[in-house]
Every structure is written in structure tokens, then in C-alpha cells.
Design a protein around this motif. Structure first.
Motif, PDB file in Angstrom:
ATOM      1  N   CYS A  77       0.857  -1.185   0.000  1.00  0.00           N
ATOM      2  CA  CYS A  77       0.000   0.000   0.000  1.00  0.00           C
ATOM      3  C   CYS A  77       0.891   1.232   0.000  1.00  0.00           C
ATOM      4  CB  CYS A  77      -0.961   0.041   1.190  1.00  0.00           C
ATOM      5  SG  CYS A  77      -2.156   1.417   1.026  1.00  0.00           S
TER       6      CYS A  77
ATOM      7  N   TRP B 282      -0.325   4.246   0.796  1.00  0.00           N
ATOM      8  CA  TRP B 282      -0.851   5.179   1.792  1.00  0.00           C
ATOM      9  C   TRP B 282      -0.396   4.750   3.185  1.00  0.00           C
ATOM     10  CZ3 TRP B 282      -6.511   7.074   0.544  1.00  0.00           C
ATOM     11  CH2 TRP B 282      -6.493   7.722  -0.696  1.00  0.00           C
ATOM     12  N   ARG B 283      -0.531   5.662   4.113  1.00  0.00           N
ATOM     13  CA  ARG B 283      -0.131   5.398   5.497  1.00  0.00           C
ATOM     14  C   ARG B 283      -1.218   5.899   6.443  1.00  0.00           C
ATOM     15  NH1 ARG B 283       2.321   2.355   3.192  1.00  0.00           N
ATOM     16  NH2 ARG B 283       4.573   2.123   2.922  1.00  0.00           N
ATOM     17  N   CYS B 284      -2.406   5.368   6.281  1.00  0.00           N
ATOM     18  CA  CYS B 284      -3.536   5.833   7.092  1.00  0.00           C
ATOM     19  C   CYS B 284      -3.240   5.605   8.573  1.00  0.00           C
ATOM     20  CB  CYS B 284      -4.813   5.112   6.678  1.00  0.00           C
ATOM     21  SG  CYS B 284      -5.265   5.409   4.963  1.00  0.00           S
TER      22      CYS B 284
ATOM     23  N   CYS C 177      -5.089   2.699  10.003  1.00  0.00           N
ATOM     24  CA  CYS C 177      -5.050   1.422   9.283  1.00  0.00           C
ATOM     25  C   CYS C 177      -5.001   0.252  10.275  1.00  0.00           C
ATOM     26  CB  CYS C 177      -3.828   1.378   8.370  1.00  0.00           C
ATOM     27  SG  CYS C 177      -3.747  -0.129   7.390  1.00  0.00           S
TER      28      CYS C 177
ATOM     29  N   TRP D 193       1.326  -3.281   4.405  1.00  0.00           N
ATOM     30  CA  TRP D 193       1.983  -2.198   3.662  1.00  0.00           C
ATOM     31  C   TRP D 193       3.159  -2.679   2.815  1.00  0.00           C
ATOM     32  CZ3 TRP D 193       2.257   2.281   7.856  1.00  0.00           C
ATOM     33  CH2 TRP D 193       0.956   2.692   8.147  1.00  0.00           C
TER      34      TRP D 193
ATOM     35  N   GLY E 168      -4.377  -3.960   2.250  1.00  0.00           N
ATOM     36  CA  GLY E 168      -3.441  -3.358   1.305  1.00  0.00           C
ATOM     37  C   GLY E 168      -4.184  -2.544   0.260  1.00  0.00           C
TER      38      GLY E 168
ATOM     39  N   ASN F  82      -8.330   2.392  -2.635  1.00  0.00           N
ATOM     40  CA  ASN F  82      -8.311   3.826  -2.334  1.00  0.00           C
ATOM     41  C   ASN F  82      -8.285   4.651  -3.624  1.00  0.00           C
ATOM     42  OD1 ASN F  82      -5.567   3.970  -3.227  1.00  0.00           O
ATOM     43  ND2 ASN F  82      -4.796   3.530  -1.177  1.00  0.00           N
TER      44      ASN F  82
ATOM     45  N   LYS G 121     -11.748   8.991   2.545  1.00  0.00           N
ATOM     46  CA  LYS G 121     -11.215   9.130   3.912  1.00  0.00           C
ATOM     47  C   LYS G 121     -11.636  10.441   4.556  1.00  0.00           C
ATOM     48  CE  LYS G 121      -8.697   5.420   2.919  1.00  0.00           C
ATOM     49  NZ  LYS G 121      -8.880   4.106   3.485  1.00  0.00           N
TER      50      LYS G 121
HETATM   51  S1  SF4 Z   1      -6.373   1.779   5.442  1.00  0.00           S
HETATM   52 FE1  SF4 Z   1      -6.153   0.927   3.370  1.00  0.00          FE
HETATM   53  S2  SF4 Z   1      -5.413   2.661   2.143  1.00  0.00           S
HETATM   54 FE2  SF4 Z   1      -5.033   3.156   4.273  1.00  0.00          FE
HETATM   55  S3  SF4 Z   1      -2.935   2.483   4.702  1.00  0.00           S
HETATM   56 FE3  SF4 Z   1      -4.324   0.816   5.317  1.00  0.00          FE
HETATM   57  S4  SF4 Z   1      -4.412  -0.511   3.542  1.00  0.00           S
HETATM   58 FE4  SF4 Z   1      -3.604   1.472   2.832  1.00  0.00          FE
END
Ligand code: SF4
Length: 281
Positions: free
Chosen positions: A68, A70-72, A75, A81, A117, A145, A168
């Protein structure tokens, strides 16, 4: 992290995606990884799970990809990741796994969901696996995403029956603070899906103090409602089920003091989305 590894080769099927999985593909040479990303003949999967009732219509078999961009901050699967935390599988292996459930999925009016992911980080593998599912006559869903969606041609998009798109937050600065990335590609993908009349379910995670600003939610809701192809919105309350993964992985977790939203707050958030005319579940 050696104590977190399975002493034997793990099963492709996990009990659920909350199972912590790391370094399953670490032996794969980097050149092979790069070739796989280009060809899509091999992918990296956290796991398969079966019998999901929350990842698309009916009962689903879900393949959880690793990787992934992104770094939500919320998460719940940060072990997904790094690409090489996943198990390397050929398209044929993954398709054979799916084929085991083919008849049952049809009877149960379910299907196959590709999630992560972020599945479009492995977009060539995703396309090949979705094509296999379509060839089996199975309903296909992708949970994404949307950040790498421009890697899919229109014909490839047609392999997907339903897109579950994560929205988001609306404000770009807030989005970057929350995910580390810009939300413009996600919104562009939403518009592209609308132009193609592709069914979409929106997923929105309600995080107290981060995504619960009523004005921000109202803007997301107005945008979603304007598209005309959003069949439902799922308001998902933030939870702490993934916290142990951050701790086990030695990663800095910033939401340790954040409580799940109260039922009344969830209902208020749902009301904001509903006020835009959307079907909220
Ligand atoms: S919530 Fe989804 S988009 Fe956000 S970091 Fe985790 S896997 Fe990636």
C-alpha cells in the motif's frame, strides 16, 4: 521480528485479515518482484478469507493483497503495507484457490473481492486475477483507495462489477495528514466511475477528532451524491482491533488514546451522509 514469523509455510487461507503476517515473501529476489509487478504473473497476498459478509454483496471470498502506498493513521492492517510481507502466488495458484468456491459463491449470490493493502499497487496481477474470476462467472468487487486507478484501462475496469471506494476525508490538507497522500486521484477515479456508470459503494471510517467534522463529511457526502452511481455508503466506526499490529511491528501509532465513536456519534455521521440523499448502512 523473527518471533512473529510462522515456523512453517503459512496457509494461503487465513482465519481473518487481522492475522499478523510478515516477511512471507522476503526470499523473493528484488528483480523477480519488479518483473512480477510488470507482468502480473505473480502477486503477493496477505491471505485469502472465505465467508465474508461485509466485503461486497452476498458471501465473498476475499483475497487480501499486500503493498500500500498510503499510510492511514487508523489502518488496522499495517502488516499489509510492505509488498514482501505477502505470500508470493502465481495467478494460477490464486485462481485455483478461488475456483474451489466457485459453485458456492454462485448459489449464495456472492462473489470474489480483491482487497488489501491496496490491490491496484499490483495492478497487473489484479487485472489477471479479476479476469480469471470473470471467466468463472463470478461477481467481482475491488476495494481500493483509487490512487493508482489510472493504471487500469476502461476495458480492464469492465472486469470489475462493483468498486468499494474509500473516501477518507474531504479537505486535502486533512487527507494528507491522515493518509500521507493527496485525495485528488481518488476523487478523479470516483468521477471516472460515475461517467462509466459503474456501481460504487463508498467506505468511510469515522474517527473521532480526525474524520468526524460535520462540514467535511457534508462535502464528501455532497460529492458522492452528485455522482449518481453510489449505491450505498458504509460508515465504519473506528476501532482498535489493529492496534496490536502497530505495536508488534514496532511502528509509531498515534491513535492510542482515540476511543471508538459512541453510537450517537455514528448515527449523527450517518445522518450527514443521508441528508445528501445517499443510502447509508
Ligand atoms: S487503510 Fe487501506 S489505504 Fe489506508 S494504509 Fe491501510 S491498507 Fe492502505
Amino acid at each position: 521480528m523473527s518471533d512473529q514469523r510462522s515456523p512453517v509455510a503459512p496457509s494461503l487461507t487465513a482465519k481473518d485479515p487481522f492475522e499478523l503476517r510478515v516477511s512471507l515473501g522476503e526470499q523473493v529476489p528484488e528483480q523477480t518482484v519488479q518483473e512480477a509487478l510488470v507482468s502480473g504473473d505473480m502477486g503477493f497476498l496477505h491471505s485469502f478469507t472465505t465467508g465474508s459478509a461485509v466485503d461486497g454483496p452476498g458471501l465473498r471470498v476475499v483475497a487480501w493483497t499486500t503493498g500500500c502506498m498510503w499510510r492511514c493513521r487508523y489502518c488496522h492492517n499495517p502488516d499489509t503495507w510492505p509488498l514482501k510481507n505477502g505470500f508470493p502466488v502465481s495467478v494460477r495458484q490464486a485462481a485455483d484457490e478461488l475456483r474451489k468456491y466457485r459453485q458456492g459463491l454462485k448459489v449464495m449470490k456472492g462473489g470474489f473481492t480483491l482487497s488489501g493493502g491496496e490491490p491496484l499497487l499490483q495492478h497487473r496481477f489484479a487485472v489477471k486475477l479479476l479476469a480469471e474470476a470473470k471467466a468463472m462467472g463470478i461477481h467481482t468487487t475491488i476495494e481500493t483507495n483509487g490512487f493508482f486507478s489510472d493504471r487500469l484501462s476502461d476495458a480492464e475496469l469492465d472486469l470489475i462489477d462493483l468498486v468499494m471506494l474509500g473516501l477518507k476525508t474531504w479537505d486535502p490538507a486533512r487527507h494528507e495528514d491522515l493518509t500521507g497522500q493527496d485525495n485528488a486521484p481518488t476523487l478523479a477515479f470516483a468521477r471516472r466511475l460515475a461517467a462509466r456508470r459503474k456501481p460504487v459503494w463508498i467506505r468511510f471510517v469515522l474517527v473521532p477528532g480526525l474524520t468526524d467534522d460535520p462540514g467535511d463529511m457534508a462535502q464528501s457526502a455532497a460529492f458522492a451524491a452528485s455522482l449518481g452511481n453510489v449505491e450505498r455508503v458504509e460508515v465504519l466506526p473506528f476501532h482498535q482491533m489493529g492496534r496490536y499490529k502497530w505495536e508488534r511491528l514496532g511502528m509509531k501509532y498515534t491513535l492510542q488514546d482515540t476511543q471508538p465513536p459512541a453510537p450517537a456519534a455514528v448515527e449523527q455521521a450517518c445522518a450527514v451522509w443521508r441528508a445528501a440523499g445517499l443510502n447509508v448502512v
